[in-house]
Enzyme design. Structure first.
Site, mmCIF file in Angstrom:
data_model
loop_
_atom_site.group_PDB
_atom_site.id
_atom_site.type_symbol
_atom_site.label_atom_id
_atom_site.label_comp_id
_atom_site.label_asym_id
_atom_site.label_seq_id
_atom_site.Cartn_x
_atom_site.Cartn_y
_atom_site.Cartn_z
ATOM 1 N N CYS A 1 -44.656 66.324 -25.180
ATOM 2 C CA CYS A 1 -45.952 65.762 -24.806
ATOM 3 C C CYS A 1 -47.084 66.575 -25.436
ATOM 4 C CB CYS A 1 -46.096 65.749 -23.290
ATOM 5 S SG CYS A 1 -47.606 64.958 -22.724
ATOM 6 N N HIS B 1 -45.033 59.077 -21.057
ATOM 7 C CA HIS B 1 -44.798 60.515 -20.959
ATOM 8 C C HIS B 1 -43.407 60.820 -21.501
ATOM 9 C CE1 HIS B 1 -48.382 61.404 -18.652
ATOM 10 N NE2 HIS B 1 -48.115 60.363 -17.876
#
Length: 108
Positions: free
Chosen positions: A34, A22
């Site tokens: 992201c 992430h």
């Protein structure tokens, strides 16, 4: 951090790519790094499937995991199209990396 790994063969053709992690650029739902990486990678996979009429081997998992492998028994014309789409994905991801290098890294 998002880690993108591009696996190439001896002719530098993309055989597969893996994305893990992430970005942690912002809170969930507001993370543009992201979202950008996801849109670019899933868009490329969808384009390969739709425009080239092939189904790559796709594996998805928790924590942002995506692996996409291109079958090896593809005719040359289709392989050229696939490579163009995947190289476009790499360029787009490198653009994100250039601006947000603390949150995404690419290895070829």
């Amino acid at each position: 951090m998002i880690k993108v790994t591009i696996k190439r063969d001896d002719q530098q053709l993309i055989q597969s790519f893996t994305i893990t992690g992430h970005a942690n650029f912002a809170k969930k739902g507001s993370d543009i790094v992201c979202a950008g990486a996801s849109a670019v990678s899933f868009g490329a996979v969808n384009a390969v499937m739709t425009l080239c009429k092939i189904t790559p081997e796709i594996e998805q998992g928790a924590d942002g995991f995506l692996r996409c492998s291109i079958p090896s028994n593809i005719d040359e014309a289709t392989q050229e199209k696939i490579q163009l789409l995947l190289e476009g994905m790499v360029v787009s991801l490198e653009t994100i990396e250039r601006d947000y290098g603390n949150y995404i890294t690419i290895s070829n």
